[in-house]
Design a protein around this motif. Structure first.
Motif, mmCIF file in Angstrom:
data_model
loop_
_atom_site.group_PDB
_atom_site.id
_atom_site.type_symbol
_atom_site.label_atom_id
_atom_site.label_comp_id
_atom_site.label_asym_id
_atom_site.label_seq_id
_atom_site.Cartn_x
_atom_site.Cartn_y
_atom_site.Cartn_z
ATOM 1 N N LEU A 146 0.830 -1.193 0.000
ATOM 2 C CA LEU A 146 0.000 0.000 0.000
ATOM 3 C C LEU A 146 0.873 1.255 0.000
ATOM 4 C CD1 LEU A 146 -2.675 -1.007 2.652
ATOM 5 C CD2 LEU A 146 -3.031 -0.806 0.193
ATOM 6 N N PRO A 147 0.442 2.309 -0.685
ATOM 7 C CA PRO A 147 1.203 3.567 -0.656
ATOM 8 C C PRO A 147 1.244 4.147 0.753
ATOM 9 C CG PRO A 147 -0.470 3.590 -2.381
ATOM 10 C CD PRO A 147 -0.748 2.392 -1.533
ATOM 11 N N SER A 148 2.138 5.086 0.960
ATOM 12 C CA SER A 148 2.242 5.785 2.234
ATOM 13 C C SER A 148 2.403 7.273 1.947
ATOM 14 C CB SER A 148 3.439 5.271 3.039
ATOM 15 O OG SER A 148 3.542 5.948 4.269
ATOM 16 N N SER A 149 1.417 8.054 2.354
ATOM 17 C CA SER A 149 1.434 9.493 2.084
ATOM 18 C C SER A 149 2.169 10.239 3.192
ATOM 19 C CB SER A 149 -0.003 10.010 1.980
ATOM 20 O OG SER A 149 -0.019 11.416 1.876
ATOM 21 N N ASP A 150 2.766 11.362 2.814
ATOM 22 C CA ASP A 150 3.394 12.241 3.803
ATOM 23 C C ASP A 150 2.375 13.172 4.458
ATOM 24 O OD1 ASP A 150 5.929 11.210 3.325
ATOM 25 O OD2 ASP A 150 6.343 12.638 1.713
ATOM 26 N N LEU A 151 1.149 13.191 3.956
ATOM 27 C CA LEU A 151 0.122 14.074 4.508
ATOM 28 C C LEU A 151 -0.307 13.611 5.893
ATOM 29 C CD1 LEU A 151 -2.059 14.570 1.303
ATOM 30 C CD2 LEU A 151 -0.472 16.207 2.316
ATOM 31 N N GLN A 152 -0.694 14.576 6.713
ATOM 32 C CA GLN A 152 -1.116 14.304 8.079
ATOM 33 C C GLN A 152 -2.515 14.870 8.306
ATOM 34 O OE1 GLN A 152 0.933 12.660 10.315
ATOM 35 N NE2 GLN A 152 2.499 12.450 8.711
ATOM 36 N N TRP A 153 -3.265 14.247 9.220
ATOM 37 C CA TRP A 153 -4.522 14.851 9.661
ATOM 38 C C TRP A 153 -4.209 16.189 10.317
ATOM 39 C CZ3 TRP A 153 -8.627 12.537 7.755
ATOM 40 C CH2 TRP A 153 -8.590 11.166 7.503
ATOM 41 N N LEU A 154 -4.988 17.208 10.010
ATOM 42 C CA LEU A 154 -4.633 18.565 10.430
ATOM 43 C C LEU A 154 -5.384 19.053 11.663
ATOM 44 C CD1 LEU A 154 -4.221 20.366 6.981
ATOM 45 C CD2 LEU A 154 -2.502 19.229 8.411
ATOM 46 N N ARG A 155 -6.266 18.228 12.206
ATOM 47 C CA ARG A 155 -6.975 18.621 13.424
ATOM 48 C C ARG A 155 -7.635 17.378 14.022
ATOM 49 N NH1 ARG A 155 -11.839 21.757 13.975
ATOM 50 N NH2 ARG A 155 -12.401 20.004 15.305
ATOM 51 N N THR A 156 -8.188 17.542 15.206
ATOM 52 C CA THR A 156 -8.959 16.459 15.799
ATOM 53 C C THR A 156 -10.284 16.325 15.046
ATOM 54 O OG1 THR A 156 -9.920 17.996 17.398
ATOM 55 C CG2 THR A 156 -7.955 16.777 18.078
ATOM 56 N N PRO A 157 -10.875 15.134 15.022
ATOM 57 C CA PRO A 157 -12.107 14.945 14.255
ATOM 58 C C PRO A 157 -13.261 15.828 14.727
ATOM 59 C CG PRO A 157 -11.100 12.835 14.762
ATOM 60 C CD PRO A 157 -10.344 13.860 15.546
ATOM 61 N N TYR A 158 -13.991 16.382 13.765
ATOM 62 C CA TYR A 158 -15.208 17.128 14.079
ATOM 63 C C TYR A 158 -16.237 16.188 14.682
ATOM 64 C CZ TYR A 158 -13.796 21.287 11.413
ATOM 65 O OH TYR A 158 -13.164 22.412 10.959
ATOM 66 N N LYS A 159 -17.036 16.707 15.613
ATOM 67 C CA LYS A 159 -18.074 15.926 16.269
ATOM 68 C C LYS A 159 -19.455 16.411 15.833
ATOM 69 C CE LYS A 159 -15.209 14.984 20.330
ATOM 70 N NZ LYS A 159 -15.081 15.092 21.797
ATOM 71 N N ARG A 160 -20.466 15.563 16.028
ATOM 72 C CA ARG A 160 -21.819 15.897 15.583
ATOM 73 C C ARG A 160 -22.329 17.163 16.255
ATOM 74 N NH1 ARG A 160 -25.394 14.330 12.358
ATOM 75 N NH2 ARG A 160 -23.983 12.692 11.679
ATOM 76 N N LYS A 161 -21.975 17.398 17.498
ATOM 77 C CA LYS A 161 -22.466 18.603 18.175
ATOM 78 C C LYS A 161 -21.939 19.872 17.506
ATOM 79 C CE LYS A 161 -18.852 18.701 21.774
ATOM 80 N NZ LYS A 161 -18.599 18.662 23.240
ATOM 81 N N GLU A 162 -20.753 19.789 16.882
ATOM 82 C CA GLU A 162 -20.228 20.935 16.150
ATOM 83 C C GLU A 162 -21.024 21.172 14.872
ATOM 84 O OE1 GLU A 162 -15.599 21.227 16.571
ATOM 85 O OE2 GLU A 162 -16.139 19.090 16.644
ATOM 86 N N LEU A 163 -21.459 20.088 14.226
ATOM 87 C CA LEU A 163 -22.294 20.227 13.041
ATOM 88 C C LEU A 163 -23.652 20.809 13.413
ATOM 89 C CD1 LEU A 163 -23.003 19.788 10.091
ATOM 90 C CD2 LEU A 163 -23.551 17.408 10.632
ATOM 91 N N VAL A 164 -24.244 20.344 14.496
ATOM 92 C CA VAL A 164 -25.526 20.883 14.945
ATOM 93 C C VAL A 164 -25.400 22.373 15.240
ATOM 94 C CG1 VAL A 164 -27.268 20.787 16.776
ATOM 95 C CG2 VAL A 164 -26.357 18.672 15.808
ATOM 96 N N GLU A 165 -24.294 22.781 15.828
ATOM 97 C CA GLU A 165 -24.065 24.199 16.121
ATOM 98 C C GLU A 165 -23.964 25.011 14.828
ATOM 99 O OE1 GLU A 165 -23.827 27.432 18.617
ATOM 100 O OE2 GLU A 165 -24.238 25.345 19.165
ATOM 101 N N LEU A 166 -23.343 24.427 13.808
ATOM 102 C CA LEU A 166 -23.218 25.115 12.520
ATOM 103 C C LEU A 166 -24.594 25.325 11.891
ATOM 104 C CD1 LEU A 166 -21.289 26.220 10.305
ATOM 105 C CD2 LEU A 166 -21.304 23.922 9.313
ATOM 106 N N CYS A 167 -25.528 24.434 12.156
ATOM 107 C CA CYS A 167 -26.882 24.558 11.603
ATOM 108 C C CYS A 167 -27.682 25.690 12.246
ATOM 109 C CB CYS A 167 -27.654 23.256 11.803
ATOM 110 S SG CYS A 167 -27.051 21.871 10.809
ATOM 111 N N LYS A 168 -27.202 26.202 13.367
ATOM 112 C CA LYS A 168 -27.980 27.185 14.124
ATOM 113 C C LYS A 168 -27.866 28.583 13.508
ATOM 114 C CE LYS A 168 -27.647 26.876 18.566
ATOM 115 N NZ LYS A 168 -27.147 27.005 19.967
ATOM 116 N N ILE A 169 -28.993 29.269 13.412
ATOM 117 C CA ILE A 169 -29.053 30.648 12.929
ATOM 118 C C ILE A 169 -29.702 31.499 14.014
ATOM 119 C CG2 ILE A 169 -30.104 32.194 11.215
ATOM 120 C CD1 ILE A 169 -29.952 29.815 9.247
ATOM 121 N N THR A 170 -29.070 32.621 14.334
ATOM 122 C CA THR A 170 -29.600 33.504 15.367
ATOM 123 C C THR A 170 -29.841 34.902 14.794
ATOM 124 O OG1 THR A 170 -27.363 34.062 16.102
ATOM 125 C CG2 THR A 170 -28.467 32.244 17.227
ATOM 126 N N ALA A 171 -30.645 35.690 15.510
ATOM 127 C CA ALA A 171 -31.087 36.990 15.013
ATOM 128 C C ALA A 171 -29.943 37.983 14.827
ATOM 129 C CB ALA A 171 -32.131 37.567 15.963
#
Length: 214
Positions: free
Chosen positions: A153-178
């Motif tokens: 299998l190939p091996s990339s030099d690329l790295q994950w750039l942050r910790t994984p996003y969680k569902r609560k962060e997605l729910v927060e993104l869905c929120k719209i306020t006045a």
């Protein structure tokens, strides 16, 4: 060589399943959806391949495979859930699909390869998802051909750039306020609206939640 492929029940997953059926005599294909129980089978294999798996695979199963790899529908900048959404919200100009070794923590294993492509200003979650699936199938074919030919299998030099996003962060993104600007509201709707999705944009006023109608 024994292959175990775990997928959801989608057209793109059927494409991956058909490749495995055609090219590997000793194979097990497991389909499932969110909240389905993980099947109790003999997980011993040469390659455990996850393609849009609905399950997080525990360590005791990962250790039964010589290699355990996953296809993630996002580039290394976007591990976890909500990857399409956050890329659109951040107005990225590039996106991708990633193949990586599975680890006990989701989307943290060593990266095998990434297939990049442009993300356009007019992209919606729907269009980005469809184009990502096309690229991820291409990446699946490339990696599966390597496995079929008994190559490393190939091996990339690329790295994950942050910790994984969680569902609560997605729910927060869905929120719209006045107090949000018209531009911010439009961007959040573009980044989160998907026909039939559970996490649709919503307005929160005085603690009450009002869902956008499709």
């Amino acid at each position: 060589m024994k292959i175990i492929l775990i997928t959801k029940r989608t057209d793109y997953c059927k494409i991956a399943q058909n490749y495995i059926k055609k090219n590997f005599k000793d194979h097990v294909i497991i389909e499932g959806e969110n909240n389905d129980p993980l099947p109790n089978i003999d997980w011993t294999c040469d390659y455990l391949i996850s393609f849009l798996s609905p399950w997080i695979i525990p360590k005791q199963i990962l250790t039964k495979a010589k290699y355990a790899i996953n296809f993630h529908p996002a580039p290394p900048q976007y591990p976890g859930t909500g990857c399409y959404n956050f890329a659109i919200y951040h107005q990225q100009t590039e996106y991708g699909a990633t193949c990586h070794h599975m680890a006990t923590k989701v989307d943290t294993g060593k990266i095998i390869n990434v297939k990049f492509f442009p993300l356009y200003p007019q992209d919606t979650v729907y269009t980005l998802k469809n184009r990502t699936m096309d690229k991820m199938i291409q990446l699946f074919y490339e990696i599966a051909d390597i496995i079929k030919n008994n190559q490393l299998l190939p091996s990339s030099d690329l790295q994950w750039l942050r910790t994984p996003y969680k569902r609560k962060e997605l729910v927060e993104l869905c929120k719209i306020t006045a107090d949000m600007s018209d531009q911010e509201i439009a961007l959040r709707i573009q980044a989160t609206y998907f026909p039939g999705a559970k996490d649709l944009p919503f307005i929160e006023i005085a603690g009450k939640k009002f869902i956008f109608k499709e």
